[in-house]
Design a protein around this motif. Sequence first.
Motif, short mmCIF file in Angstrom:
data_model
loop_
_atom_site.label_atom_id
_atom_site.label_comp_id
_atom_site.label_asym_id
_atom_site.label_seq_id
_atom_site.Cartn_x
_atom_site.Cartn_y
_atom_site.Cartn_z
N ARG A 373 -10.96 34.96 139.30
CA ARG A 373 -11.67 34.65 138.06
C ARG A 373 -11.43 35.69 136.96
NH1 ARG A 373 -15.98 31.27 136.69
NH2 ARG A 373 -15.00 29.94 138.23
N PHE A 374 -11.31 36.95 137.33
CA PHE A 374 -11.12 38.03 136.36
C PHE A 374 -9.65 38.44 136.37
CE2 PHE A 374 -15.53 38.09 137.60
CZ PHE A 374 -16.22 38.39 136.43
N ARG A 375 -8.93 38.01 135.35
CA ARG A 375 -7.49 38.27 135.31
C ARG A 375 -7.10 38.80 133.93
NH1 ARG A 375 -7.28 32.80 136.98
NH2 ARG A 375 -5.72 32.26 135.43
N PRO A 376 -5.90 39.38 133.80
CA PRO A 376 -5.49 39.89 132.49
C PRO A 376 -5.55 38.79 131.43
CG PRO A 376 -4.01 40.69 134.18
CD PRO A 376 -4.90 39.68 134.85
N ALA A 377 -6.00 39.16 130.24
CA ALA A 377 -6.05 38.22 129.12
C ALA A 377 -4.63 37.78 128.79
CB ALA A 377 -6.69 38.88 127.91
N PRO A 378 -4.46 36.57 128.24
CA PRO A 378 -3.12 36.11 127.88
C PRO A 378 -2.49 37.03 126.83
CG PRO A 378 -4.80 34.64 127.00
CD PRO A 378 -5.50 35.56 127.94
N ALA A 379 -1.18 36.99 126.73
CA ALA A 379 -0.44 37.91 125.87
C ALA A 379 -0.85 37.80 124.40
CB ALA A 379 1.05 37.66 126.01
N GLY A 384 -7.12 41.89 124.48
CA GLY A 384 -6.44 42.23 125.73
C GLY A 384 -7.42 42.59 126.83
N GLY A 385 -6.96 43.38 127.78
CA GLY A 385 -7.81 43.79 128.90
C GLY A 385 -8.06 42.65 129.87
N THR A 386 -9.12 42.81 130.64
CA THR A 386 -9.49 41.79 131.62
C THR A 386 -10.28 40.69 130.94
OG1 THR A 386 -9.54 43.41 133.42
CG2 THR A 386 -10.75 41.36 133.77
N ALA A 387 -9.96 39.45 131.31
CA ALA A 387 -10.65 38.29 130.75
C ALA A 387 -11.24 37.46 131.88
CB ALA A 387 -9.69 37.45 129.91
N VAL A 388 -12.22 36.64 131.54
CA VAL A 388 -12.75 35.66 132.49
C VAL A 388 -12.06 34.34 132.23
CG1 VAL A 388 -14.78 34.35 133.21
CG2 VAL A 388 -14.99 36.77 132.67
N TRP A 389 -11.41 33.83 133.25
CA TRP A 389 -10.77 32.51 133.19
C TRP A 389 -11.78 31.52 133.76
CZ3 TRP A 389 -5.47 31.79 131.64
CH2 TRP A 389 -4.86 32.98 131.22
N SER A 390 -12.40 30.74 132.87
CA SER A 390 -13.61 30.00 133.21
C SER A 390 -13.38 28.84 134.17
CB SER A 390 -14.26 29.46 131.93
OG SER A 390 -13.46 28.41 131.38
N GLY A 391 -12.17 28.25 134.15
CA GLY A 391 -11.96 27.03 134.90
C GLY A 391 -12.45 25.80 134.16
N ASP A 392 -13.04 25.98 132.99
CA ASP A 392 -13.52 24.87 132.19
C ASP A 392 -12.46 24.46 131.17
OD1 ASP A 392 -15.87 25.01 133.55
OD2 ASP A 392 -17.00 25.99 131.95
N THR A 393 -12.27 23.17 130.99
CA THR A 393 -11.32 22.66 130.02
C THR A 393 -12.04 22.34 128.71
OG1 THR A 393 -9.93 21.70 131.74
CG2 THR A 393 -9.64 20.85 129.52
N VAL A 394 -11.47 22.85 127.61
CA VAL A 394 -12.04 22.63 126.28
C VAL A 394 -10.92 22.23 125.33
CG1 VAL A 394 -13.94 24.24 126.64
CG2 VAL A 394 -11.80 25.05 125.62
N VAL A 395 -11.32 21.73 124.16
CA VAL A 395 -10.39 21.40 123.09
C VAL A 395 -10.93 22.00 121.80
CG1 VAL A 395 -9.39 19.56 121.68
CG2 VAL A 395 -9.56 19.28 124.15
#
Length: 511
Positions: A373-379, A384-395
């Motif tokens: 769940r806690f992975r490097p933020a996208p480029a 930057g730093g560590t980000a939370v990848w929620s698993g939720d899809t949004v638009v």
Amino acid sequence: MKSATAWRYGKRVEAIPVPKPIDHVAEGASDAPALILRDRTLTYADLEDAVARMAGWLAARALPEGARVATWLPKTLEACVMPLAAPRAGLVHVPINPLLKRVQVAHILRDSGASLLLTQPARAATLESGDVLPGVPVAIEAGMGGAISRSQADTDTLAAILYTSGSTGQPKGVMLSHTNLWLGAKSVAQYLELTTQDRVLGVLPLSFDYGQNQLFSTWAAGGAVAPIDYLTARDVVKAVERVGATTLAGVPPLWTQLLEADWPAETAARLRRLTNSGGALTVRMVRDLRARFPQADLYPMYGLTEAFRSTYLPPALVDARPDSIGRAIPFAEILVVRADGLRAAAGEPGELVHAGPLVAQGYWQDAERTAKRFRPAPAFSALGGTAVWSGDTVVADAQGLLRFVGRDDEMIKSAGNRISPTEIEDAVTAGDEAREAVATGVPDTRLGQAIVVTLAGDAASEPGLRSRLQRILPNFMQPARYRWVDALPRNANGKIDRAAINAAVLEQMTS
């Protein structure tokens, strides 16, 4: 901390204030009301004294630095003060939802390695041998020791562990630093435009980040908070009148109950601000809230315990965009990321990723789930730093407003609670009534989702099963209905076919 903040997030962002230890959050005038309890009101000077003396009581117990202190309490003075007192004493607070029963409480106590539990006699009496680690005291009254001064801790130090349900079993502990909690308080106070004149009615559990932040954000703004435990919607109506509440936070099932209650016009008019999280408001609910509380601004919000909160929709946009979860709250960077890791274009679905100083430190003693769940933020992230990848899809639309599309896990959201299907299934199959079970959340107008359990076994066992679950699961986890079958369907790999079961449940509901 200026240099540490700049280093941690890759570049200096002037909009992010220098963090402070969380026990510095109370910023009201010394003689102004800060905490309104049923039997007394504490000024900010009283609150500071209570925090300092409870921290002194903790310090006198000579617990090692960083030890976990658990509270299993309703909204008493101790429950309201401990979130500040424990970090001041160099300890980590673990609040436990008072609605939980001993099985869930025992898991949290063991998993956190709590060195002290503060609770009440009736709750303590339900605990059994082994629920608390050997040698750990169970206190039924917090003393008041000698006052100790405010914390000088590094603000990246762990301050609290909040337990939240996961989709694959027992609750998991989210680790929150002083920075997470302090900036969360400042963020909410800022976008809600809280003032020293506000009185916030705290109806949500203090074990939830949403509920606990009501204390911190109110105090950060110099206002007064009135925490209450309630049984009926009428209790909330009376409390609004009694304390002169200007602000009320809730989840959709609570709004349903409150809209059905009898509100004197002058009481409803006291409320100037309504905030919602824990599930989306329907268009009808927005309309009804507008009609019932015409003086109140409405703030729909979206949050993750792993990053506190991510977005809010400004009140001026609610009527035109009732399907939106809004834009990033202060100090949060919200990104929409495609499967290939690139930024999603306007109108293109992607995963909601939250970066910035509100991101928690991971899951307590669970490196595997933390890494997922806690992975490097996208480029392309600014922070930057560590980000939370929620698993939720949004638009996101062309204006940057986000719309929630779906969730990739199987969590059930009922009465504002995130409930693990696996936890319910484990409880069902722990007895002799059923061989296998699958828990499903189905739409429910009052609860958001109701729990339906499909299970293989003899339907004649249902009364015994219901009785057993009532003893071991909290009320919000109780299944509303049981579907008894001879055998659960399986897929080509021999695994239980959850998709087929969920489809059958929904079809049965609509037929």
